[in-house]
Design an enzyme around this catalytic site. Structure first.
Site, PDB file in Angstrom:
ATOM      1  N   HIS A 150      16.520 -13.175  -3.423  1.00 30.13           N
ATOM      2  CA  HIS A 150      16.375 -14.054  -4.591  1.00 30.13           C
ATOM      3  C   HIS A 150      16.471 -13.290  -5.910  1.00 30.13           C
ATOM      4  O   HIS A 150      15.991 -13.768  -6.931  1.00 30.13           O
ATOM      5  CB  HIS A 150      15.059 -14.832  -4.494  1.00 30.13           C
ATOM      6  CG  HIS A 150      15.030 -15.763  -3.326  1.00 30.13           C
ATOM      7  ND1 HIS A 150      15.768 -16.926  -3.261  1.00 30.13           N
ATOM      8  CD2 HIS A 150      14.382 -15.681  -2.131  1.00 30.13           C
ATOM      9  CE1 HIS A 150      15.565 -17.523  -2.104  1.00 30.13           C
ATOM     10  NE2 HIS A 150      14.729 -16.786  -1.394  1.00 30.13           N
ATOM     11  N   GLU A 202       0.833  -1.198   0.000  1.00 37.44           N
ATOM     12  CA  GLU A 202       0.000   0.000   0.000  1.00 37.44           C
ATOM     13  C   GLU A 202       0.876   1.260   0.000  1.00 37.44           C
ATOM     14  O   GLU A 202       0.573   2.242  -0.672  1.00 37.44           O
ATOM     15  CB  GLU A 202      -0.945  -0.045   1.208  1.00 37.44           C
ATOM     16  CG  GLU A 202      -1.680   1.232   1.544  1.00 37.44           C
ATOM     17  CD  GLU A 202      -2.558   1.780   0.414  1.00 37.44           C
ATOM     18  OE1 GLU A 202      -2.813   1.068  -0.565  1.00 37.44           O
ATOM     19  OE2 GLU A 202      -2.965   2.951   0.520  1.00 37.44           O
ATOM     20  N   GLU A 250       1.239   6.583  -7.008  1.00 37.32           N
ATOM     21  CA  GLU A 250      -0.005   7.209  -7.450  1.00 37.32           C
ATOM     22  C   GLU A 250       0.036   8.734  -7.399  1.00 37.32           C
ATOM     23  O   GLU A 250      -0.443   9.393  -8.311  1.00 37.32           O
ATOM     24  CB  GLU A 250      -1.120   6.689  -6.542  1.00 37.32           C
ATOM     25  CG  GLU A 250      -2.497   7.142  -6.883  1.00 37.32           C
ATOM     26  CD  GLU A 250      -3.534   6.513  -5.951  1.00 37.32           C
ATOM     27  OE1 GLU A 250      -4.654   6.344  -6.386  1.00 37.32           O
ATOM     28  OE2 GLU A 250      -3.216   6.233  -4.780  1.00 37.32           O
ATOM     29  N   LYS A 279       0.763   4.201  -2.824  1.00 39.48           N
ATOM     30  CA  LYS A 279       0.496   5.620  -2.538  1.00 39.48           C
ATOM     31  C   LYS A 279       1.559   6.489  -3.182  1.00 39.48           C
ATOM     32  O   LYS A 279       1.259   7.519  -3.760  1.00 39.48           O
ATOM     33  CB  LYS A 279       0.498   5.885  -1.020  1.00 39.48           C
ATOM     34  CG  LYS A 279      -0.740   5.573  -0.247  1.00 39.48           C
ATOM     35  CD  LYS A 279      -1.902   6.512  -0.426  1.00 39.48           C
ATOM     36  CE  LYS A 279      -2.900   5.922  -1.386  1.00 39.48           C
ATOM     37  NZ  LYS A 279      -3.804   4.949  -0.865  1.00 39.48           N
TER      38      LYS A 279
HETATM   39  C1  AGP Z   1      -6.284   4.300  -3.915  1.00 38.69           C
HETATM   40  O1  AGP Z   1      -5.402   5.260  -3.472  1.00 38.69           O
HETATM   41  C2  AGP Z   1      -6.590   4.323  -5.358  1.00 38.69           C
HETATM   42  N1  AGP Z   1      -7.112   5.557  -5.770  1.00 38.69           N
HETATM   43  C3  AGP Z   1      -7.291   3.103  -5.939  1.00 38.69           C
HETATM   44  O2  AGP Z   1      -6.370   2.047  -5.877  1.00 38.69           O
HETATM   45  C4  AGP Z   1      -8.617   2.675  -5.285  1.00 38.69           C
HETATM   46  O3  AGP Z   1      -8.378   2.201  -4.000  1.00 38.69           O
HETATM   47  C5  AGP Z   1      -9.249   1.589  -6.164  1.00 38.69           C
HETATM   48  O4  AGP Z   1      -9.495   2.120  -7.445  1.00 38.69           O
HETATM   49  C6  AGP Z   1     -10.513   1.017  -5.573  1.00 38.69           C
HETATM   50  O5  AGP Z   1     -11.483   1.982  -5.348  1.00 38.69           O
HETATM   51  P1  AGP Z   1     -12.730   1.674  -4.443  1.00 38.69           P
HETATM   52  O6  AGP Z   1     -12.238   1.423  -3.052  1.00 38.69           O
HETATM   53  O7  AGP Z   1     -13.589   2.888  -4.529  1.00 38.69           O
HETATM   54  O8  AGP Z   1     -13.389   0.446  -5.010  1.00 38.69           O
END
Ligand code: AGP
Length: 612
Positions: A510, A487, A494, A491
């Site tokens: 590995h 995660e 993104e 972040k």
């Molecule tokens: C998270 O930071 C993202 N923007 C993205 O991965 C998001 O969590 C994913 O698209 C799922 O969205 P949802 O929880 O609204 O289904």
């Protein structure tokens, strides 16, 4: 992501539509437009600019009581005035705004051109305006015309249509792209997101896929797209009450929503825990999942399905379920699950995880499960959303509206909800009352511990600035720390566009250790658990190759082991992932800030992916 707003009632429609569009700006867009009916004529204003430019262009128009508006994120055709919505037919009688993608647009446009229709834009949407105008003749209502046209349309849509022949009606439809009606006193609102209407009303009706609604100032009627459902659905959709307040959609003293939402986490977490921790039986109470002790005991496996951060939260959940309930558990991206013809096991509890409740891949996974008789519950933040409704039962996350594209507080509440689910499943099995109480106490302590982490923001920001020049970063974790590392990497990628890769600590040796050098910093997630010495040795391996290390830890590490250390308070080890995740959010935030990124509108724009 595009935004839709519509209004019908006694107010001046233009300011309502403009204000609605303003509150959807956070979703990102490249052009905006609106249409109203004034003295039985359409007045359309569009701009390849901001909502403020649209406001300036509209100026002091005469008052209209019906209108639609749109913010567009270009898919078919460049962001120009001509391609901005609303689109109209050639006679200027029908106007339409549309979210989603019409897959057979080329065919529809060719058919119109062959009939001599001159198309004014490059969009997929314009074809619908011409087709609806051709169908909506004197003996066919607008609603019937829209239904007829949509039967020829392949793809996704949330749309609103205006017709000058009937200036007292909006017709809306949904397939794969959200549409919500806001019910006022002798006035109605339409939007693609409650953010646009919550300042006017809390009573809303969410349309389901395949539904069409005729909306008037004092009533609405929802029918299904095909004739057979017409009598069945009627106007019987009961409004639900939105929890959010208009202020939840305002920045207040913050510079962007991501930072605001990071700081809202302790309060959001308190809401998620409220009324759900049971000291008497040292367990959790999750009324929404509707399963008694016997049914809970018959679950032999738990599988979490979600996308992106929701998937990583599901992974945190799977670790917790295995630890506390001792039943096999795992997580899978819903986007893979839906395409691989999964074997659905009747004794498995499937948990569909989604902040928005509108992510198409997750919704499709739920529908596949239901078709195959799987037992599925939702873990959803937006009440009334498609996934929440499709699941029927589940856990609401109570995180409040999450506006930033980067998910923070919703992910925290997902993980907290899964900790409670794991506790509940554990307590109907072999988790002792004493261990259960340890978890209850640990969960209750989390919001305060999170406040302590947030108070350390400047220290984390300083580390972020030190490492912001890195072009690549590793995020390393094992077992409890592994979903946290994934995660954290997500972040950073993104919102900062820095290449980040998550790796399991023991897998480094590995192969990927070859990439470690002085310009490849590693963020190592180190919970204070029985794997501490293993994690310390991972850090030593990285250091031996000259790699800088940022350790995020609840443990006391040997002095000068890492180049930078972010300490989090010591809680119950099983719950450490919830706390370890918070500094990684702040690290990503401050690296992105240092690099000057548009944090709330990163270029991926993957908030809720409702189109394919
Ligand atoms: C998270 O930071 C993202 N923007 C993205 O991965 C998001 O969590 C994913 O698209 C799922 O969205 P949802 O929880 O609204 O289904």
């Amino acid at each position: 992501m595009c935004g839709i707003v519509g209004y019908i009632g006694r107010r001046d429609a233009i300011p309502v539509v403009l204000e609605g569009l303003r509150s959807l700006e956070y979703r990102g867009y490249d052009s905006a437009g609106l249409a109203v009916i004034y003295r039985n004529k359409l007045q359309v204003t569009k701009t390849a600019g901001r909502v403020q430019d649209l406001r300036d262009r509209v100026g002091d128009r005469a008052r209209a009581t019906i209108g639609i508006g749109h913010t567009r994120w270009a898919t078919h055709g460049e962001p120009t005035d001509a391609n901005a919505h609303p689109h109209t037919d050639s006679t200027g009688r029908i106007a339409i705004v549309h979210n989603g993608i019409i897959e057979n647009a080329e065919q529809l446009r060719d058919a119109l051109t062959q009939r001599g229709v001159a198309l004014a834009s490059d969009t997929d949407t314009e074809a619908l305006a011409h087709m609806i105008a051709a169908e909506a003749t004197d003996d066919t209502s607008l609603e019937d015309a829209v239904r007829r046209v949509l039967r020829h349309v392949e793809g996704t849509y949330g749309l609103v249509v205006l017709d000058t022949r009937n200036p007292a009606e909006l017709v809306v439809a949904r397939n794969g792209s959200p549409i919500v009606l806001g019910i006022g006193a002798s006035e109605m609102f339409v939007a693609s997101d409650v953010a646009a209407l919550v300042r006017y009303t809390k009573q809303v009706v969410y349309l389901d896929d395949g539904e069409v609604a005729a909306v008037h100032a004092s009533d609405y009627r929802v029918v299904s797209l095909d004739d057979s459902g017409r009598r069945a659905s009627g106007g019987d959709k009961v409004p639900t009450t939105v929890e959010a307040e208009a202020d939840d959609y305002e920045l207040g003293p913050y510079e962007d929503f991501m930072r605001k939402e990071i700081h809202e986490q302790p309060e959001a977490l308190r809401r998620a825990l409220r009324g759900r921790l049971d000291d008497r039986f040292s367990t959790a109470r999750l009324g929404g999942i509707n399963l008694d002790a016997r049914q809970l005991r018959s679950i032999r496996q738990v599988k979490f399905l979600g996308c992106g951060s929701a998937y990583y939260a599901g992974q945190m959940g799977a670790v917790l379920v295995e630890e506390l309930a001792r039943i096999p558990s795992d997580a899978e991206p819903a986007s893979e699950f839906r395409y691989r013809n999964p074997v659905v096991d009747p004794d498995t509890l499937y948990v569909a995880v989604s902040q928005s409740g509108e992510t198409l891949d997750t919704l499709m996974a739920v529908q596949e499960l239901r078709r195959k008789g799987g037992q599925v519950i939702g873990a959803v933040n937006v009440v009334g959303s498609a996934i929440g409704r499709e699941c029927g039962t589940g856990v609401f996350l109570h995180a409040g509206p999450e506006i930033a594209v980067a998910s923070t507080k919703a992910l925290t509440n997902m993980a907290a909800s899964f900790a409670m689910l794991a506790l509940l499943l554990g307590r109907v099995r072999d988790l002792s009352a004493a261990s259960g109480q340890r978890m209850v106490t640990g969960l209750r302590a989390l919001p305060g511990q999170m406040e302590a982490i947030l108070a350390d923001e400047e220290h984390i920001a300083e580390i972020a600035r030190r490492f912001a020049a890195a072009e690549h970063m590793f995020f390393i974790g094992r077992v409890r720390g592994w979903p946290v590392a994934r995660e954290g990497a997500q972040k950073l990628k993104e919102i900062s566009y820095v290449h980040a890769e998550a790796y399991q600590a023991a897998e480094l040796k590995h192969g990927p250790l070859a990439l470690i050098n002085a310009s490849m910093p590693s963020v190592v997630v180190v919970p204070d658990d029985d794997l501490l010495s293993k994690n310390v040795s991972t850090i030593e391996q990285i250091k031996a190759r000259g790699g800088p290390v940022i350790a995020v830890t609840s443990a006391e590490l040997p002095p000068s082991l890492a180049d930078a250390v972010i300490r989090i308070p010591r809680g119950e080890p099983e719950l450490d992932p919830l706390l370890l995740n918070v500094p990684l959010q702040m690290l990503a935030y401050h690296i992105a800030a240092k690099l000057g990124r548009d944090i709330d509108k990163p270029r991926n724009l993957a908030k809720s992916v409702t189109v394919e």
